[in-house]
Design a protein around this motif. Structure first.
Motif, mmCIF file in Angstrom:
data_model
loop_
_atom_site.group_PDB
_atom_site.id
_atom_site.type_symbol
_atom_site.label_atom_id
_atom_site.label_comp_id
_atom_site.label_asym_id
_atom_site.label_seq_id
_atom_site.Cartn_x
_atom_site.Cartn_y
_atom_site.Cartn_z
ATOM 1 N N LEU A 66 -3.380 -0.112 -2.982
ATOM 2 C CA LEU A 66 -2.673 -0.882 -1.957
ATOM 3 C C LEU A 66 -3.609 -1.106 -0.763
ATOM 4 C CD1 LEU A 66 -0.044 -1.979 -0.632
ATOM 5 C CD2 LEU A 66 0.485 0.373 0.021
ATOM 6 N N GLY A 68 -3.751 -3.760 2.687
ATOM 7 C CA GLY A 68 -3.235 -4.884 3.470
ATOM 8 C C GLY A 68 -3.743 -4.831 4.895
ATOM 9 N N GLY A 82 -4.284 -9.605 1.862
ATOM 10 C CA GLY A 82 -3.847 -8.535 0.979
ATOM 11 C C GLY A 82 -2.342 -8.321 1.038
ATOM 12 N N ASP A 83 -1.932 -7.085 0.725
ATOM 13 C CA ASP A 83 -0.507 -6.752 0.621
ATOM 14 C C ASP A 83 0.016 -6.293 1.981
ATOM 15 O OD1 ASP A 83 1.986 -5.681 0.172
ATOM 16 O OD2 ASP A 83 1.430 -4.703 -1.708
ATOM 17 N N LYS A 85 3.299 -6.455 2.627
ATOM 18 C CA LYS A 85 4.761 -6.300 2.450
ATOM 19 C C LYS A 85 5.162 -4.910 1.959
ATOM 20 C CE LYS A 85 6.326 -10.986 2.001
ATOM 21 N NZ LYS A 85 6.373 -12.056 1.021
ATOM 22 N N THR A 86 4.310 -4.297 1.132
ATOM 23 C CA THR A 86 4.688 -2.998 0.568
ATOM 24 C C THR A 86 4.722 -1.939 1.671
ATOM 25 O OG1 THR A 86 3.722 -3.587 -1.554
ATOM 26 C CG2 THR A 86 4.021 -1.234 -1.136
ATOM 27 N N ASN A 233 5.253 -1.654 6.681
ATOM 28 C CA ASN A 233 4.157 -2.339 6.001
ATOM 29 C C ASN A 233 3.072 -2.689 7.029
ATOM 30 O OD1 ASN A 233 4.965 -4.749 7.308
ATOM 31 N ND2 ASN A 233 6.458 -5.174 5.689
#
Ligand code: DON
Length: 344
Positions: A66, A68, A82-83, A85-86, A233
């Motif tokens: 992961l 972000g 990148g991510d 939201k997680t 997040n």
């Protein structure tokens, strides 16, 4: 900075309105910011250094890939890669906002007098650090700070409220206001840490013995564990950082979460103790007040310019996310974020 000249009722007034509501980055355009974010993402995406925290068993299960990045400017623009939201658990980054809440409610001197604002130079859950500093009871001022576990559990105990529920509502409320949306506790993390936090319980009991906590250390440790389990997040974290960068005002909701005059005190403690025993090294390279969490997040604040956050779970030996440190340093340096650099 934008300069606007106005003519009202046909009379040339020659009024120059200097607007500070731009993106806070002077000559840097939105494209420059996005370019810096994209470059850091591409550079560190494949980096395989560090290891997830595992002393809280649930953290070992979080996806180490992961990654972000989010930057939020005081005009509310969000740049990301990148991510974003997680959610991961906020962990020690919550210490900043609970400290900020106590400062907002009870004044800058409250935290200074009860806990202290000095770096310990020790690990975040050091018990030797508690023994090594002067106590509230007895002589001298306390020399702890609210960003290591003993000071953080003490800060949580300072949040006022008749019941644990009332205290919790204030803690989560402040986090929500800074993030600009309602946040939730990640129950699996909360349970996992509650089952294994005997060391923090020992710290809480010691802080009661030395007078930093006035009563009910068990409640303080439980609420502290809950605040560390709040799910966030990368975008939430960047918004929280940007709220500090914008003088305590959430750049999107416009809510003044804390008085602007109190924000520099919060940033000062972040600068001296935000990355624990590596805080000096971090400041040396970036100049930025920052805070890490063992969930893999780091936030950093360039006052008036931007808030930045990176989420990437693998940590170094000091408990700080490896990719997050590198990405934030690169992006901030590209954007001229270091407040110690004189601008001609
Ligand atoms: O109390 C703990 O150990 C965790 N809830 C938080 C520690 C932490 O995030 C330290 N950060 N780098």
């Amino acid at each position: 900075m934008t300069i606007i000249t106005r003519s009202v009722l046909g009379v040339a007034l020659g009024v120059a309105v200097v607007s500070l509501s731009g993106n806070g980055l002077g000559a840097q355009s939105a494209a420059d910011v996005q370019k810096a974010v994209d470059a850091a993402y591409a550079k560190y995406r494949g980096l395989q250094e560090g290891k997830n925290a595992d002393y809280i068993p649930a953290l070992a299960k979080v996806d180490p890939n992961l990654f972000g990045i989010a930057v939020v400017t005081p005009d509310g623009k969000v740049y990301s890669a990148g991510d974003i939201k997680t959610e991961v658990s906020i962990q020690s980054i919550s210490k900043v906002f609970t400290m900020a809440q106590v400062i907002q409610e009870q004044g800058l001197e409250s935290v200074e007098q009860r806990i202290g604002v000095d770096a310990t130079g020790a690990r975040f859950n050091s018990i030797i650090a508690i023994e090594g500093v002067r106590t509230v009871v007895g002589t001298g001022a306390p020399e702890m700070n609210p960003l290591v576990n003993p000071g953080a559990i003490s800060a949580t105990s300072m949040v006022t409220g008749k019941t644990a529920d009332e205290v919790w509502k204030k803690i989560i409320g402040f986090h929500n206001d800074a993030a600009g949306r309602p946040l939730n506790v990640l129950q699996d993390i909360y349970k996992s840490e509650s089952d294994t936090n005997q060391r923090n319980q020992a710290i809480g009991a010691l802080m009661l013995a030395y007078g930093y906590i006035k009563d009910n250390w068990q409640q303080a440790v439980d609420l502290y564990t809950r605040q560390c389990s709040i799910g966030v997040n990368a975008k939430d974290l960047a918004m929280m950082a940007a709220t500090l960068a914008a003088g305590g005002k959430n750049p999107v909701t416009g809510k003044q979460v804390m008085d602007a005059a109190k924000v520099p005190g919060v940033l000062a403690v972040m600068a001296t103790a935000g990355l624990y025993d590596d805080s000096g090294k971090w400041l040396y390279h970036t100049g930025l007040p920052a805070k890490s969490g063992v969930g893999g997040g780091i936030i950093a604040v360039s006052p008036g310019k931007f808030g930045i956050a990176v989420v990437s779970p693998p940590l170094d030996d000091a408990g700080n996310s490896v990719r997050a440190q590198k990405a934030i340093a690169d992006i901030s340096n590209a954007l001229g974020g270091n407040p110690y650099v004189a601008k001609p």
